[in-house]
Design a protein around this motif. Sequence first.
Motif, mmCIF file in Angstrom:
data_model
loop_
_atom_site.group_PDB
_atom_site.id
_atom_site.type_symbol
_atom_site.label_atom_id
_atom_site.label_comp_id
_atom_site.label_asym_id
_atom_site.label_seq_id
_atom_site.Cartn_x
_atom_site.Cartn_y
_atom_site.Cartn_z
ATOM 1 N N ALA A 36 0.824 -1.200 0.000
ATOM 2 C CA ALA A 36 0.000 0.000 0.000
ATOM 3 C C ALA A 36 0.863 1.257 0.000
ATOM 4 C CB ALA A 36 -0.932 -0.009 1.214
ATOM 5 N N ASN A 37 1.974 1.225 0.733
ATOM 6 C CA ASN A 37 2.876 2.369 0.769
ATOM 7 C C ASN A 37 3.521 2.591 -0.590
ATOM 8 O OD1 ASN A 37 4.238 4.449 2.420
ATOM 9 N ND2 ASN A 37 6.083 3.309 1.876
ATOM 10 N N VAL A 38 3.847 1.496 -1.283
ATOM 11 C CA VAL A 38 4.413 1.601 -2.626
ATOM 12 C C VAL A 38 3.423 2.264 -3.573
ATOM 13 C CG1 VAL A 38 5.068 0.255 -4.657
ATOM 14 C CG2 VAL A 38 6.082 -0.277 -2.444
ATOM 15 N N VAL A 39 2.155 1.874 -3.502
ATOM 16 C CA VAL A 39 1.137 2.487 -4.351
ATOM 17 C C VAL A 39 1.051 3.990 -4.085
ATOM 18 C CG1 VAL A 39 -1.337 2.617 -4.833
ATOM 19 C CG2 VAL A 39 -0.230 0.394 -4.636
ATOM 20 N N THR A 266 -4.877 2.896 -15.937
ATOM 21 C CA THR A 266 -4.516 1.813 -15.020
ATOM 22 C C THR A 266 -3.003 1.650 -14.948
ATOM 23 O OG1 THR A 266 -4.703 0.164 -16.794
ATOM 24 C CG2 THR A 266 -6.649 0.510 -15.396
ATOM 25 N N GLU A 267 -2.547 1.170 -13.797
ATOM 26 C CA GLU A 267 -1.143 0.865 -13.576
ATOM 27 C C GLU A 267 -0.999 -0.510 -12.927
ATOM 28 O OE1 GLU A 267 1.709 4.300 -12.403
ATOM 29 O OE2 GLU A 267 -0.172 4.675 -11.343
ATOM 30 N N GLU A 268 0.084 -1.182 -13.260
ATOM 31 C CA GLU A 268 0.458 -2.429 -12.595
ATOM 32 C C GLU A 268 1.712 -2.160 -11.779
ATOM 33 O OE1 GLU A 268 0.447 -6.605 -14.474
ATOM 34 O OE2 GLU A 268 2.550 -5.994 -14.529
ATOM 35 N N ILE A 269 1.626 -2.374 -10.480
ATOM 36 C CA ILE A 269 2.735 -2.072 -9.572
ATOM 37 C C ILE A 269 3.160 -3.356 -8.878
ATOM 38 C CG2 ILE A 269 3.471 -0.676 -7.607
ATOM 39 C CD1 ILE A 269 1.204 1.280 -8.323
ATOM 40 N N LYS A 276 1.731 -8.025 -6.515
ATOM 41 C CA LYS A 276 1.260 -7.234 -7.656
ATOM 42 C C LYS A 276 -0.058 -6.552 -7.307
ATOM 43 C CE LYS A 276 1.367 -9.108 -11.759
ATOM 44 N NZ LYS A 276 0.984 -9.926 -12.935
ATOM 45 N N THR A 277 -0.123 -5.252 -7.601
ATOM 46 C CA THR A 277 -1.336 -4.471 -7.381
ATOM 47 C C THR A 277 -1.716 -3.769 -8.669
ATOM 48 O OG1 THR A 277 -0.791 -4.101 -5.045
ATOM 49 C CG2 THR A 277 -2.422 -2.632 -6.035
ATOM 50 N N ASP A 287 -12.545 13.175 -9.731
ATOM 51 C CA ASP A 287 -12.438 12.934 -8.299
ATOM 52 C C ASP A 287 -11.062 12.346 -8.013
ATOM 53 O OD1 ASP A 287 -12.480 10.194 -8.963
ATOM 54 O OD2 ASP A 287 -14.637 10.047 -8.622
ATOM 55 N N LEU A 288 -10.802 12.035 -6.768
ATOM 56 C CA LEU A 288 -9.530 11.460 -6.367
ATOM 57 C C LEU A 288 -9.683 9.988 -5.975
ATOM 58 C CD1 LEU A 288 -8.141 14.402 -4.181
ATOM 59 C CD2 LEU A 288 -7.655 13.904 -6.580
ATOM 60 N N LYS A 289 -10.718 9.353 -6.495
ATOM 61 C CA LYS A 289 -10.993 7.966 -6.157
ATOM 62 C C LYS A 289 -10.302 7.013 -7.124
ATOM 63 C CE LYS A 289 -15.470 9.023 -4.075
ATOM 64 N NZ LYS A 289 -16.937 8.788 -4.132
ATOM 65 N N TYR A 290 -9.954 5.844 -6.621
ATOM 66 C CA TYR A 290 -9.332 4.805 -7.429
ATOM 67 C C TYR A 290 -9.551 3.470 -6.740
ATOM 68 C CZ TYR A 290 -5.593 5.178 -3.933
ATOM 69 O OH TYR A 290 -4.887 5.204 -2.760
ATOM 70 N N THR A 291 -9.226 2.371 -7.410
ATOM 71 C CA THR A 291 -9.307 1.051 -6.787
ATOM 72 C C THR A 291 -7.950 0.371 -6.844
ATOM 73 O OG1 THR A 291 -9.970 -0.060 -8.847
ATOM 74 C CG2 THR A 291 -11.736 0.755 -7.399
ATOM 75 N N GLU A 292 -7.681 -0.448 -5.842
ATOM 76 C CA GLU A 292 -6.502 -1.307 -5.804
ATOM 77 C C GLU A 292 -6.965 -2.757 -5.800
ATOM 78 O OE1 GLU A 292 -3.911 -0.588 -2.523
ATOM 79 O OE2 GLU A 292 -3.834 1.574 -2.849
ATOM 80 N N THR A 293 -6.399 -3.556 -6.690
ATOM 81 C CA THR A 293 -6.712 -4.983 -6.722
ATOM 82 C C THR A 293 -5.440 -5.775 -6.473
ATOM 83 O OG1 THR A 293 -8.525 -4.638 -8.281
ATOM 84 C CG2 THR A 293 -7.677 -6.877 -8.075
ATOM 85 N N THR A 294 -5.434 -6.548 -5.377
ATOM 86 C CA THR A 294 -4.299 -7.378 -5.000
ATOM 87 C C THR A 294 -4.812 -8.768 -4.642
ATOM 88 O OG1 THR A 294 -3.203 -5.424 -4.071
ATOM 89 C CG2 THR A 294 -2.273 -7.571 -3.503
ATOM 90 N N ASP A 295 -4.210 -9.798 -5.249
ATOM 91 C CA ASP A 295 -4.626 -11.184 -4.984
ATOM 92 C C ASP A 295 -6.123 -11.378 -5.187
ATOM 93 O OD1 ASP A 295 -2.023 -11.931 -4.327
ATOM 94 O OD2 ASP A 295 -2.299 -11.415 -2.209
#
Length: 313
Positions: A36-39, A266-269, A276-277, A287-295
């Motif tokens: 999460a910190n990396v994102v 979209t980004e792959e981190i 991988k997120t 807006d400042l909204k986004y989603t994170e998908t991990t596992d």
Amino acid sequence: MKTNFFKIVTLSIALGIAVVSCDKNDTNVTSSNQAANVVSDNQTVNEQSESAYQLADDATFLPFGGRNFRETGETLDKGGNGHFPMLGLGWDKPWKGKDGNCATVTKTVTNNVISIVYDFTAVAGGVCGDKEVGGKMTITMPVKPDSTFSGTLVRTVTYDNLKRDSLTVNGTHTITTTVVNGKATASEKLATITVLNSNTNKTITYTSSRIRSIDNKGTSDRSDDESSVTGSTTGKSSDGTSFSSNITKALVSKNTCSKGFPVSGTEEIITAAGVKTIVDYGDGTCDLKYTETTDGVTVEKERKRGKGGKGSK
């Protein structure tokens, strides 16, 4: 139009902005705090790139989002011909803005190369207003031809211990702009940028390569511009985690609303541990909204900014 000094302030804020990511359902978060910190730090990298580009563009009046090489240009809006003969710039002396006493700004030309230096090292007490300042920022570029030019122009921005509040920035940002029939595309390299936060004694370090294009909406005013960026980044986040990021769908930012934060794309981190997120910035909504998908687990978050654009953790 914002002053160059204000742009420097904005850049510094973007470089070190702290973030609160508000989970709408904390129980569904499965990614580590490290990921999460990396994102979060990668978003800081994105915002820094936007601010750095706009700062260089404002300071130099070069094409692509500046005052020339646009579809309507100054020929329609200002009655001019888009040609600034004075050292290739639209002004006789570098702007200092309302806070001009804070920086010594010099402009020189040698062998058709312009150098603009913003020097904060001599500021009394190292404080401008209520902000700590220091170091230097240097922009170099060729003398600009007139608006009929087609070809390649290179600008280089060097940060030498550039300090604003608790942040100290070092590194080089090279912008190579190709102009064809008044249309410009920029390839950018941010080389070994470091952002040290003296409050936390933590540093983000990264190198980023990007391709940028602008939709100027057919106007000579940047306020309605939209930027589209692709590229990749490698670096270490503020907690020392190595990571890489790759933009898998162009990140689109709108000057009318998002202040450098993507409204779509979209980004792959990926962290060094292989976590991988996928970050999805949405459908273009301002807006400042986004989603994170991990596992396989998706969490909705929001980039938070406090007073003056700053956030807190």
